[in-house]
Design an enzyme around this catalytic site. Sequence first.
Site, PDB file in Angstrom:
ATOM      1  N   LEU A 100      -4.951 -28.734  25.125  1.00  0.00           N
ATOM      2  CA  LEU A 100      -6.370 -29.039  25.104  1.00  0.00           C
ATOM      3  C   LEU A 100      -6.873 -28.965  23.666  1.00  0.00           C
ATOM      4  O   LEU A 100      -6.351 -28.192  22.855  1.00  0.00           O
ATOM      5  CB  LEU A 100      -7.152 -28.034  25.962  1.00  0.00           C
ATOM      6  CG  LEU A 100      -6.859 -28.014  27.460  1.00  0.00           C
ATOM      7  CD1 LEU A 100      -7.688 -26.921  28.140  1.00  0.00           C
ATOM      8  CD2 LEU A 100      -7.138 -29.366  28.101  1.00  0.00           C
ATOM      9  N   ASP A 101      -7.916 -29.750  23.357  1.00  0.00           N
ATOM     10  CA  ASP A 101      -8.530 -29.704  22.031  1.00  0.00           C
ATOM     11  C   ASP A 101      -9.200 -28.345  21.803  1.00  0.00           C
ATOM     12  O   ASP A 101      -9.477 -27.606  22.753  1.00  0.00           O
ATOM     13  CB  ASP A 101      -9.588 -30.803  21.899  1.00  0.00           C
ATOM     14  CG  ASP A 101      -8.992 -32.198  21.987  1.00  0.00           C
ATOM     15  OD1 ASP A 101      -7.779 -32.351  21.713  1.00  0.00           O
ATOM     16  OD2 ASP A 101      -9.738 -33.130  22.339  1.00  0.00           O
ATOM     17  N   ALA A 102      -9.499 -28.059  20.551  1.00  0.00           N
ATOM     18  CA  ALA A 102     -10.114 -26.776  20.198  1.00  0.00           C
ATOM     19  C   ALA A 102     -11.434 -26.562  20.924  1.00  0.00           C
ATOM     20  O   ALA A 102     -11.760 -25.430  21.325  1.00  0.00           O
ATOM     21  CB  ALA A 102     -10.319 -26.691  18.689  1.00  0.00           C
ATOM     22  N   HIS A 183      -6.605 -37.420  23.299  1.00  0.00           N
ATOM     23  CA  HIS A 183      -8.064 -37.426  23.513  1.00  0.00           C
ATOM     24  C   HIS A 183      -8.462 -38.361  24.657  1.00  0.00           C
ATOM     25  O   HIS A 183      -9.514 -39.022  24.596  1.00  0.00           O
ATOM     26  CB  HIS A 183      -8.804 -37.843  22.247  1.00  0.00           C
ATOM     27  CG  HIS A 183      -8.672 -36.882  21.100  1.00  0.00           C
ATOM     28  ND1 HIS A 183      -8.690 -35.513  21.269  1.00  0.00           N
ATOM     29  CD2 HIS A 183      -8.530 -37.098  19.767  1.00  0.00           C
ATOM     30  CE1 HIS A 183      -8.564 -34.935  20.079  1.00  0.00           C
ATOM     31  NE2 HIS A 183      -8.458 -35.868  19.160  1.00  0.00           N
TER      32      HIS A 183
END
Length: 234
Positions: A100-102, A183
Amino acid sequence: MRLDKFVCKSTALSREGATDAIHKGAVSVNGEVVTNEKAQVHENNTVTLSGETLRPRPFRYILMNKPAGTICSNVDEVYPSLFNLIELDNTEELHIAGRLDADTTGLVLITDDGHWSFNITTPTKHCEKVYRVGLSRPLRDGVARQFEQGIQLQGENQLTLPAKLEIIGPQDVYLTITEGKFHQVKRMFSAVGNRVISLHRERIGNVALDVEVGHWRFLTDDEVASLATSSRHF
């Protein structure tokens, strides 16, 4: 499994230490000295180090509720690694099955079993990932149908796989996908003229998030088994 990884998983040696022992001829597989650290070994092989039979530690399967502002990496970068929240030995052996992204929160699965995580991350296994998505503006009519048919993402040659969109409110939805392009969720909504302002993963396969933010637990045997055979339900 690579021989150097097998040695690491069976001893207290680092990857460098394991490679050094292999190069020095201290490691044998089925009675034959092997000096290539990239050699593949299997469960039924007998691997010894200086004459002692090695037995790898059991695989670990972990669920975590990832906080915002952490990264799915084994080391700190611009943001701190979520592994700082896990008090276990040998965390360098672990990896994340679907990063997962930050700024994205929610369910992450962590393991040292590469075959198991392959079932979760490869699109051909059709493992569902369910996200709750907050949007910058109300959805236009027909977006759910577009997602079912596949979305053309910028820079991609093929449409996304069919996705399920469930409307909770004008700017609040559940999205279920079975792949994990770079993304992807943000790009899918951007492609239909919207913008993701919050993103939280709630479920992978049949495993739902059930711990507080920043906490983790081991998966049950049934959960591990269910993710080894995950399939699409829509």
